[in-house]
Design a protein around this motif. Structure first.
Motif, PDB file in Angstrom:
ATOM      1  N   ILE A  71       0.850  -1.185   0.000  1.00 45.69           N
ATOM      2  CA  ILE A  71       0.000   0.000   0.000  1.00 45.69           C
ATOM      3  C   ILE A  71       0.885   1.235   0.000  1.00 45.69           C
ATOM      4  N   LYS A  72       0.716   2.089  -0.994  1.00 49.71           N
ATOM      5  CA  LYS A  72       1.439   3.351  -1.064  1.00 49.71           C
ATOM      6  C   LYS A  72       0.541   4.440  -0.478  1.00 49.71           C
ATOM      7  N   VAL A  73       1.110   5.212   0.476  1.00 49.74           N
ATOM      8  CA  VAL A  73       0.343   6.252   1.164  1.00 49.74           C
ATOM      9  C   VAL A  73       1.111   7.564   1.179  1.00 49.74           C
ATOM     10  N   LYS A  74       0.369   8.639   1.355  1.00 49.99           N
ATOM     11  CA  LYS A  74       0.987   9.951   1.474  1.00 49.99           C
ATOM     12  C   LYS A  74       1.876   9.971   2.717  1.00 49.99           C
ATOM     13  N   GLU A  75       3.017  10.632   2.597  1.00 49.74           N
ATOM     14  CA  GLU A  75       3.951  10.724   3.719  1.00 49.74           C
ATOM     15  C   GLU A  75       3.251  11.266   4.955  1.00 49.74           C
ATOM     16  N   GLY A  76       3.536  10.614   6.095  1.00 47.81           N
ATOM     17  CA  GLY A  76       2.950  11.022   7.365  1.00 47.81           C
ATOM     18  C   GLY A  76       1.694  10.265   7.753  1.00 47.81           C
ATOM     19  N   HIS A  77       1.203   9.394   6.881  1.00 48.77           N
ATOM     20  CA  HIS A  77      -0.053   8.673   7.148  1.00 48.77           C
ATOM     21  C   HIS A  77       0.134   7.168   7.373  1.00 48.77           C
ATOM     22  N   ALA A  78       1.322   6.649   7.156  1.00 44.75           N
ATOM     23  CA  ALA A  78       1.515   5.193   7.195  1.00 44.75           C
ATOM     24  C   ALA A  78       1.225   4.583   8.555  1.00 44.75           C
ATOM     25  N   GLU A  79       1.695   5.206   9.620  1.00 49.77           N
ATOM     26  CA  GLU A  79       1.492   4.605  10.942  1.00 49.77           C
ATOM     27  C   GLU A  79       0.012   4.520  11.304  1.00 49.77           C
ATOM     28  N   ALA A  80      -0.751   5.551  10.984  1.00 52.49           N
ATOM     29  CA  ALA A  80      -2.187   5.523  11.286  1.00 52.49           C
ATOM     30  C   ALA A  80      -2.897   4.435  10.492  1.00 52.49           C
ATOM     31  N   ILE A  81      -2.532   4.293   9.226  1.00 53.52           N
ATOM     32  CA  ILE A  81      -3.152   3.254   8.397  1.00 53.52           C
ATOM     33  C   ILE A  81      -2.726   1.871   8.874  1.00 53.52           C
ATOM     34  N   ALA A  82      -1.471   1.732   9.279  1.00 53.11           N
ATOM     35  CA  ALA A  82      -0.976   0.435   9.766  1.00 53.11           C
ATOM     36  C   ALA A  82      -1.738  -0.026  11.000  1.00 53.11           C
ATOM     37  N   GLN A  83      -2.168   0.905  11.831  1.00 51.80           N
ATOM     38  CA  GLN A  83      -2.859   0.545  13.073  1.00 51.80           C
ATOM     39  C   GLN A  83      -4.127  -0.266  12.827  1.00 51.80           C
ATOM     40  N   ARG A  84      -4.791  -0.047  11.708  1.00 56.38           N
ATOM     41  CA  ARG A  84      -6.030  -0.801  11.462  1.00 56.38           C
ATOM     42  C   ARG A  84      -5.761  -2.296  11.297  1.00 56.38           C
ATOM     43  N   PHE A  85      -4.518  -2.657  10.938  1.00 56.31           N
ATOM     44  CA  PHE A  85      -4.179  -4.072  10.785  1.00 56.31           C
ATOM     45  C   PHE A  85      -3.883  -4.741  12.123  1.00 56.31           C
ATOM     46  N   GLY A  86      -3.751  -3.942  13.186  1.00 53.66           N
ATOM     47  CA  GLY A  86      -3.533  -4.490  14.515  1.00 53.66           C
ATOM     48  C   GLY A  86      -4.820  -4.841  15.235  1.00 53.66           C
ATOM     49  N   VAL A  87      -5.947  -4.470  14.643  1.00 61.21           N
ATOM     50  CA  VAL A  87      -7.261  -4.747  15.233  1.00 61.21           C
ATOM     51  C   VAL A  87      -7.724  -6.140  14.803  1.00 61.21           C
ATOM     52  N   ALA A  88      -8.242  -6.890  15.745  1.00 59.54           N
ATOM     53  CA  ALA A  88      -8.771  -8.220  15.412  1.00 59.54           C
ATOM     54  C   ALA A  88      -9.905  -8.064  14.400  1.00 59.54           C
ATOM     55  N   ASN A  89      -9.758  -8.729  13.240  1.00 64.62           N
ATOM     56  CA  ASN A  89     -10.762  -8.597  12.182  1.00 64.62           C
ATOM     57  C   ASN A  89     -11.210  -9.941  11.629  1.00 64.62           C
ATOM     58  N   GLY A  90     -10.866 -11.012  12.312  1.00 64.52           N
ATOM     59  CA  GLY A  90     -11.306 -12.330  11.887  1.00 64.52           C
ATOM     60  C   GLY A  90     -10.243 -13.141  11.179  1.00 64.52           C
ATOM     61  N   VAL A  91      -9.246 -12.486  10.591  1.00 60.91           N
ATOM     62  CA  VAL A  91      -8.222 -13.246   9.864  1.00 60.91           C
ATOM     63  C   VAL A  91      -7.488 -14.206  10.803  1.00 60.91           C
ATOM     64  N   GLN A  92      -7.295 -13.786  12.050  1.00 62.31           N
ATOM     65  CA  GLN A  92      -6.510 -14.577  12.994  1.00 62.31           C
ATOM     66  C   GLN A  92      -7.191 -15.890  13.385  1.00 62.31           C
ATOM     67  N   ILE A  93      -8.465 -16.041  13.078  1.00 61.58           N
ATOM     68  CA  ILE A  93      -9.151 -17.300  13.422  1.00 61.58           C
ATOM     69  C   ILE A  93      -9.479 -18.138  12.184  1.00 61.58           C
ATOM     70  N   MET A  94      -9.022 -17.683  11.022  1.00 63.12           N
ATOM     71  CA  MET A  94      -9.313 -18.418   9.795  1.00 63.12           C
ATOM     72  C   MET A  94      -8.483 -19.697   9.724  1.00 63.12           C
ATOM     73  N   PRO A  95      -9.087 -20.796   9.267  1.00 68.12           N
ATOM     74  CA  PRO A  95      -8.322 -22.031   9.073  1.00 68.12           C
ATOM     75  C   PRO A  95      -7.183 -21.790   8.083  1.00 68.12           C
ATOM     76  N   GLY A  96      -5.990 -22.242   8.444  1.00 65.72           N
ATOM     77  CA  GLY A  96      -4.836 -22.128   7.561  1.00 65.72           C
ATOM     78  C   GLY A  96      -4.056 -20.835   7.692  1.00 65.72           C
TER      79      GLY A  96
END
Length: 103
Positions: free
Chosen positions: A8-33
């Motif tokens: 993902i390419k983002v405007k400078e200064g926004h990467a950390e905020a966008i990255a934080q959404r991937f730290g939230v439990a969203n179901g991927v962590q319980i998917m088989p495999g």
């Protein structure tokens, strides 16, 4: 093993905020495999930062199970509405060789 990278390419200064959404439990962590997820942040170049979201899967079928799930749809709802995101690309890699210390 399969590694899927979402670059993902983002405007400078926004990467950390966008990255934080991937730290939230969203179901991927319980998917088989599902094995793990890593979020990598590259240095800014010409006003653009890059995030690499790497998900590791036991197989291609496991990844397809995630992308066809309700959890996937819910977690990606509204993702295209962020003006800081300049673009994204998805790549898949199959693990051929892995080395560990002493091996």
């Amino acid at each position: 093993m399969l590694v899927v990278t979402n670059t993902i390419k983002v405007k400078e200064g926004h990467a950390e905020a966008i990255a934080q959404r991937f730290g939230v439990a969203n179901g991927v962590q319980i998917m088989p495999g599902f094995v793990r997820m890593e979020v990598w942040h590259g240095s800014a170049k010409e006003g653009v930062e890059e995030l690499k979201i790497c998900t590791f899967w036991e197989s291609e079928e496991a990844f397809k199970g995630w992308t066809s799930s309700d959890s996937f749809r819910q977690s990606h709802r509204g993702a295209g509405g962020n003006d800081a995101i300049l673009g994204a690309s998805l790549d898949k890699y199959e693990l051929l060789i892995s080395r560990t210390p002493g091996n």
